[in-house]
Design a protein around this motif. Structure first.
Motif, mmCIF file in Angstrom:
data_model
loop_
_atom_site.group_PDB
_atom_site.id
_atom_site.type_symbol
_atom_site.label_atom_id
_atom_site.label_comp_id
_atom_site.label_asym_id
_atom_site.label_seq_id
_atom_site.Cartn_x
_atom_site.Cartn_y
_atom_site.Cartn_z
ATOM 1 N N SER A 77 31.478 50.473 -23.090
ATOM 2 C CA SER A 77 32.118 50.887 -21.844
ATOM 3 C C SER A 77 32.248 49.688 -20.917
ATOM 4 N N LEU A 78 33.048 49.866 -19.880
ATOM 5 C CA LEU A 78 33.184 48.887 -18.810
ATOM 6 C C LEU A 78 32.827 49.603 -17.512
ATOM 7 N N SER A 79 32.230 48.861 -16.572
ATOM 8 C CA SER A 79 31.864 49.452 -15.283
ATOM 9 C C SER A 79 32.393 48.588 -14.146
ATOM 10 N N ILE A 80 32.945 49.240 -13.127
ATOM 11 C CA ILE A 80 33.315 48.579 -11.883
ATOM 12 C C ILE A 80 32.217 48.940 -10.883
ATOM 13 N N VAL A 81 31.618 47.927 -10.268
ATOM 14 C CA VAL A 81 30.499 48.147 -9.354
ATOM 15 C C VAL A 81 30.862 47.586 -7.983
ATOM 16 N N ALA A 82 30.818 48.427 -6.952
ATOM 17 C CA ALA A 82 30.993 47.978 -5.572
ATOM 18 C C ALA A 82 29.619 47.573 -5.046
ATOM 19 N N PHE A 83 29.534 46.394 -4.407
ATOM 20 C CA PHE A 83 28.229 45.925 -3.949
ATOM 21 C C PHE A 83 28.345 45.190 -2.622
ATOM 22 N N SER A 84 27.216 45.161 -1.922
ATOM 23 C CA SER A 84 27.116 44.430 -0.668
ATOM 24 C C SER A 84 25.643 44.229 -0.350
ATOM 25 N N PRO A 85 25.269 43.059 0.183
ATOM 26 C CA PRO A 85 23.869 42.863 0.567
ATOM 27 C C PRO A 85 23.466 43.689 1.790
ATOM 28 N N GLN A 86 24.450 44.192 2.521
ATOM 29 C CA GLN A 86 24.201 45.007 3.709
ATOM 30 C C GLN A 86 25.098 46.231 3.658
ATOM 31 N N PRO A 87 24.798 47.277 4.438
ATOM 32 C CA PRO A 87 25.684 48.445 4.457
ATOM 33 C C PRO A 87 27.126 48.020 4.749
ATOM 34 N N SER A 88 28.050 48.575 3.983
ATOM 35 C CA SER A 88 29.432 48.141 4.090
ATOM 36 C C SER A 88 30.369 49.232 3.604
#
Length: 100
Positions: A77-88
């Motif tokens: 599978s492939l995964s798209i991950v949304a990330f941020s070091p702070q709330p965003s």
């Protein structure tokens, strides 16, 4: 969940539009058992336009585990991950994902 052989390809191609936030792509292999899949952040301008991004398999790395090459014969599978070091906030669209 079955592995697919993508070894005839060099990497993953996608058309992505980012309006806000950061995203990454992981290629999930049946050989990885601790969820530290091979990944790479997707770097595109947050300009509301679609951009073609090519991610070579050999550029994808694991975050905390031993650095072994991605076995493209075992991708399930492939995964798209949304990330941020702070709330965003995140706002992005994927138009197409393929191998190249």
């Amino acid at each position: 969940g079955q592995a697919q052989d993508a070894s005839a390809f060099t990497g993953i191609r996608l058309l992505v539009k980012v309006n806000s936030g950061f995203i990454s792509l992981t290629a999930n292999s049946t050989e990885v058992t601790n969820f530290d899949y091979h990944g790479l952040p997707i770097a595109v301008a947050a300009d509301g336009q679609f951009h073609e991004v090519k991610i070579p398999f050999n550029a994808m790395k694991r975050a905390w585990s031993e650095q072994i090459p991605l076995n493209a014969k075992t991708i399930h599978s492939l995964s798209i991950v949304a990330f941020s070091p702070q709330p965003s906030n995140f706002d992005y669209a994927i138009d197409e994902i393929s191998f190249y």
